[in-house]
Design an enzyme around this catalytic site. Structure first.
Site, short mmCIF file in Angstrom:
data_model
loop_
_atom_site.label_atom_id
_atom_site.label_comp_id
_atom_site.label_asym_id
_atom_site.label_seq_id
_atom_site.Cartn_x
_atom_site.Cartn_y
_atom_site.Cartn_z
N ARG A 123 26.24 3.45 -15.50
CA ARG A 123 25.08 3.26 -16.14
C ARG A 123 23.56 2.53 -16.20
O ARG A 123 23.36 2.40 -16.90
CB ARG A 123 24.94 4.39 -17.11
CG ARG A 123 25.62 6.03 -17.33
CD ARG A 123 25.73 6.89 -18.12
NE ARG A 123 26.37 7.92 -18.40
CZ ARG A 123 27.69 7.94 -18.81
NH1 ARG A 123 28.65 6.97 -19.48
NH2 ARG A 123 28.34 9.07 -18.43
N LYS A 145 11.02 0.13 -8.85
CA LYS A 145 11.02 1.55 -7.78
C LYS A 145 12.14 1.41 -6.41
O LYS A 145 12.86 0.17 -5.90
CB LYS A 145 10.06 1.84 -6.97
CG LYS A 145 9.05 2.64 -7.43
CD LYS A 145 8.07 3.14 -6.61
CE LYS A 145 7.08 4.00 -7.34
NZ LYS A 145 5.72 5.21 -6.09
N GLU A 187 0.95 -4.24 4.00
CA GLU A 187 1.21 -4.23 3.11
C GLU A 187 0.19 -4.73 1.87
O GLU A 187 -0.52 -4.79 0.70
CB GLU A 187 2.79 -4.15 2.34
CG GLU A 187 3.74 -2.96 2.49
CD GLU A 187 3.38 -1.64 1.34
OE1 GLU A 187 2.58 -1.74 0.95
OE2 GLU A 187 3.51 -0.22 1.88
N LYS A 229 -0.56 -5.84 -7.55
CA LYS A 229 0.72 -4.45 -8.03
C LYS A 229 1.08 -4.78 -9.29
O LYS A 229 1.78 -3.67 -9.55
CB LYS A 229 1.99 -4.63 -6.87
CG LYS A 229 2.91 -3.81 -6.41
CD LYS A 229 4.12 -3.71 -5.82
CE LYS A 229 4.47 -1.63 -5.39
NZ LYS A 229 5.61 -1.62 -4.91
N GLU A 239 4.61 5.29 -12.25
CA GLU A 239 3.50 6.32 -12.31
C GLU A 239 2.80 7.71 -12.73
O GLU A 239 3.59 8.64 -12.03
CB GLU A 239 4.21 6.67 -10.50
CG GLU A 239 3.44 7.42 -9.67
CD GLU A 239 3.97 6.55 -8.13
OE1 GLU A 239 5.39 6.70 -8.29
OE2 GLU A 239 3.76 7.10 -6.84
N ARG A 243 -1.15 4.00 -10.78
CA ARG A 243 0.16 3.44 -9.91
C ARG A 243 0.14 4.21 -8.35
O ARG A 243 -0.14 4.08 -7.44
CB ARG A 243 1.10 3.50 -10.54
CG ARG A 243 2.28 2.90 -10.22
CD ARG A 243 3.60 2.60 -10.66
NE ARG A 243 4.28 1.98 -9.21
CZ ARG A 243 6.12 1.97 -9.60
NH1 ARG A 243 6.12 1.12 -11.35
NH2 ARG A 243 6.92 1.10 -8.50
N ASN A 247 -0.08 4.04 -3.08
CA ASN A 247 0.67 4.63 -1.88
C ASN A 247 -0.38 5.07 -1.23
O ASN A 247 -0.18 5.81 -0.12
CB ASN A 247 1.12 5.95 -2.64
CG ASN A 247 2.15 5.97 -3.17
OD1 ASN A 247 3.11 5.46 -2.13
ND2 ASN A 247 2.53 6.35 -4.36
N HIS A 250 0.17 6.01 2.39
CA HIS A 250 1.87 6.20 2.33
C HIS A 250 2.14 7.50 2.79
O HIS A 250 2.78 8.11 3.71
CB HIS A 250 2.26 5.59 1.18
CG HIS A 250 2.50 4.50 1.17
ND1 HIS A 250 1.71 3.30 1.27
CD2 HIS A 250 3.73 4.12 0.61
CE1 HIS A 250 2.63 2.26 1.06
NE2 HIS A 250 3.38 2.55 1.13
N HIS A 254 4.08 8.17 5.05
CA HIS A 254 5.64 9.13 4.76
C HIS A 254 6.06 10.49 5.99
O HIS A 254 7.10 9.79 6.66
CB HIS A 254 5.72 8.93 3.39
CG HIS A 254 6.37 8.09 2.94
ND1 HIS A 254 6.57 8.25 1.28
CD2 HIS A 254 6.34 6.76 2.67
CE1 HIS A 254 5.88 6.94 0.62
NE2 HIS A 254 6.52 6.33 2.15
N HIS A 267 8.10 0.82 7.93
CA HIS A 267 7.80 1.17 7.62
C HIS A 267 6.03 1.40 6.97
O HIS A 267 5.48 1.14 7.29
CB HIS A 267 8.41 0.87 5.68
CG HIS A 267 7.73 1.98 4.78
ND1 HIS A 267 7.35 2.76 3.96
CD2 HIS A 267 7.24 0.80 3.88
CE1 HIS A 267 6.78 2.76 3.30
NE2 HIS A 267 6.76 1.67 3.25
#
Lengths: 361, 361
Positions: A123, A145, A187, A229, A239, A243, A247, A250, A254, A267
């Site tokens: 955990r 992330k 990016e 960032k 997010e 935030r 994207n 993206h 994606h 990517h």
């Protein structure tokens, strides 16, 4: 170029430093403050371990920790539950405890998977990011992330989990294939486009220096990208709103990655093309001037990134975008550009989306 | 018995209510405030769905949400990565988004796996616990511990993640097998023993009523257990210190479960026996009076729980306890009893541990 720059990501008790500079992987002093327990597990891959594994292990040796290394197969295609489980197997096999520190040595795939493993093992155990690609230095090492892909969607399973520190070694980029360097520049371009017109101008002026992998230009690009960032993430860690602008490119990107199968395009390549598509949609919806779209496309092309989308079929694109994490009840949210440094998040009429998809192929 | 009791778990912005009472699964009003999005995925198993699935779906129907159900195989043996992935497959297959609410309908295995799936799906979606066993009502529904097992250790992979609400339906315990009821009573006994001598006295006086599944006694037991655990967790959400006392009996108990193979003994049975062993060690180390140990063992026996440990071999017991999450660098931490309501956490000399292991078989 021996200067080291530190960008601090301000997240209260989860704040952490990003150290940026040449030949940092071998510096014991950068790791020492962030390793509290008696053992360390390095997670890397078959490509990066032969290049930098020994340097990192030599840097850790003076600390007197028990160090083990897990070497994963290389590539986005392996960013899945089965590979994640290899990390857990190794941690349990080496009796890693709650104070064991994981070190992610590699690109974004290694960083995302190691971060997620650290979030879940017992955990939550501490981890350090040592990103060795430009993409992971400017993008996935900032913001916490972590996660893995699912056959039906990218990064669908994961956690928000912050590292103890990020050690971004610009020197490691010397061994980066040109295609991967370009994917990282994508990016950098994105960050300038959405958040800082001045930085976007700097990128236009320095795109050739970045392509040539010049250390001064790379250091500046990583620093500015991380600062921007970090500022966005500090305002919206989980997010909730702001935030999402990160994207940009993206949603389309994606879909390209998922539609072609992960790993077919990098990517950053998909994001490069996705930004061109998002800019096209921004113009069609009347938000962005054509001249600005042209400047963006020109710099994407100058970075040797694709701007023509693969022919997946318009209906399939829409289907793929509907499982995007920003979508709600099937409604796709697009990040669009108003001008360099200013974005908006909106749904788009089907006709405009289809026009952009038709024009992009 | 129509009264409903609510215990609030005070965790700031992650605070949530536990509603305790008979026939709550069918009450739409209890679910309505906690479902914000347009869809719900119920996660349950092959045993519980035929018993309570329709009742829950009928309760949700007036809310006008899209409701889907994932039915997993039943049992601790299935609390693993492969079964977890069935939940992700179902969520992605039904286009679940970031606002989809998961509802865990079942015992601790369903609750732990659903909670972990909720923690990881798109990096976190809301979930509601509907625990249908006494064990999960008193234990796993409070505290936000979620996760899955690994062949080398129980609950080794997981997250701290809080539900929106817990609906503990005492009526569901009517269909609970006697062995599972006893396993739940084990955690009730544990809670009294470590934290509240008055509650321990109450348990001794009411053990037969609990064995007979009398609603008044069960409601009181669930309420007191949840209050105590909620108080401990509110003081130490991420198990930095105090919270570890909740693991009384679990160091030995987890070794029994792992050593026999998960599912052979129920978790509560292993904890029952583990408490007897921890009390034995407490007496050997001079912390606990023999008379108190005797009272604890008597109530464990009265609850029809085992107090004799399986013969796994002393060395194997030690090995299994070294991978316990409380262990650091192989050093085992034991939760011991000083008197009812007072514990201490300590390492123990090998000789005493072996004496306890030898006496327990």
């Amino acid at each position: 170029m021996d200067r080291m720059i530190t960008v601090n990501v301000e997240l209260g008790e989860r704040a952490y430093p990003i150290h940026i500079g040449a030949d940092l992987i071998g510096q014991t002093a950068l790791f020492a403050p962030h390793i509290a327990g008696s053992s360390v597990t390095i997670v890397t891959n078959t490509t990066v371990d032969p290049l930098y594994g020994d340097t990192l292990r030599a840097a850790l040796a003076p600390l007197g920790k028990q160090v083990s290394t897990v070497i994963l197969p290389d590539g986005e295609a392996h960013k899945n539950l089965a590979t994640l489980n290899l990390i857990f197997d190794a941690l349990l096999g080496s009796r890693a405890d709650r104070k064991t520190t994981l070190i992610a040595l590699g690109g974004g795939v290694i960083g995302d998977m190691t971060g997620f493993a650290a979030a879940c093992y017992m955990r939550g155990v501490p981890f350090i990011q040592v990103p060795t690609t430009l993409l992971s230095q400017v993008d996935s090492s900032v913001g916490g992330k972590t996660g893995i892909n699912h056959p039906l969607g990218k990064n669908m399973i994961g956690a928000f989990y912050q590292p103890q520190a990020v050690i971004a070694d610009i020197g490691a980029l010397r061994t980066l294939p040109a295609r991967e360097l370009a994917a990282g520049v994508a990016e950098v371009i994105k960050t300038g486009a959405i958040a800082d017109a001045g930085f976007f101008n700097w990128i236009e002026a320095n795109i050739d220096a970045l392509n040539r992998c010049e250390p001064e230009a790379l250091t500046e690009a990583v620093k500015r990208s991380c600062e921007i960032k970090a500022s966005v993430v500090a305002q919206d860690e989980r997010e909730g709103g702001l935030r999402a602008i990160l994207n940009f490119g993206h949603t389309f990107g994606h879909a390209i990655e998922a539609g072609l199968g992960y790993g077919e395009w990098l990517h950053g390549e998909a994001v490069g093309c996705g930004m061109a598509m998002a800019a096209d949609l921004s113009v069609r919806m009347g938000y962005l001037e054509e001249a600005a779209r042209r400047r963006l496309v020109d710099v994407i092309v100058a970075a040797h990134l694709p701007t023509r989308a693969p022919a997946l079929g318009e209906a399939h694109y829409v289907e793929l975008m509907q499982v995007d994490k920003k979508a709600e009840a099937g409604a796709i949210k697009f990040i669009l550009l108003k001008r360099f440094g200013e974005t908006l998040i909106t749904q788009a009429p089907d006709a405009e989306v289809h026009a952009t998809l038709a024009a992009a192929v």
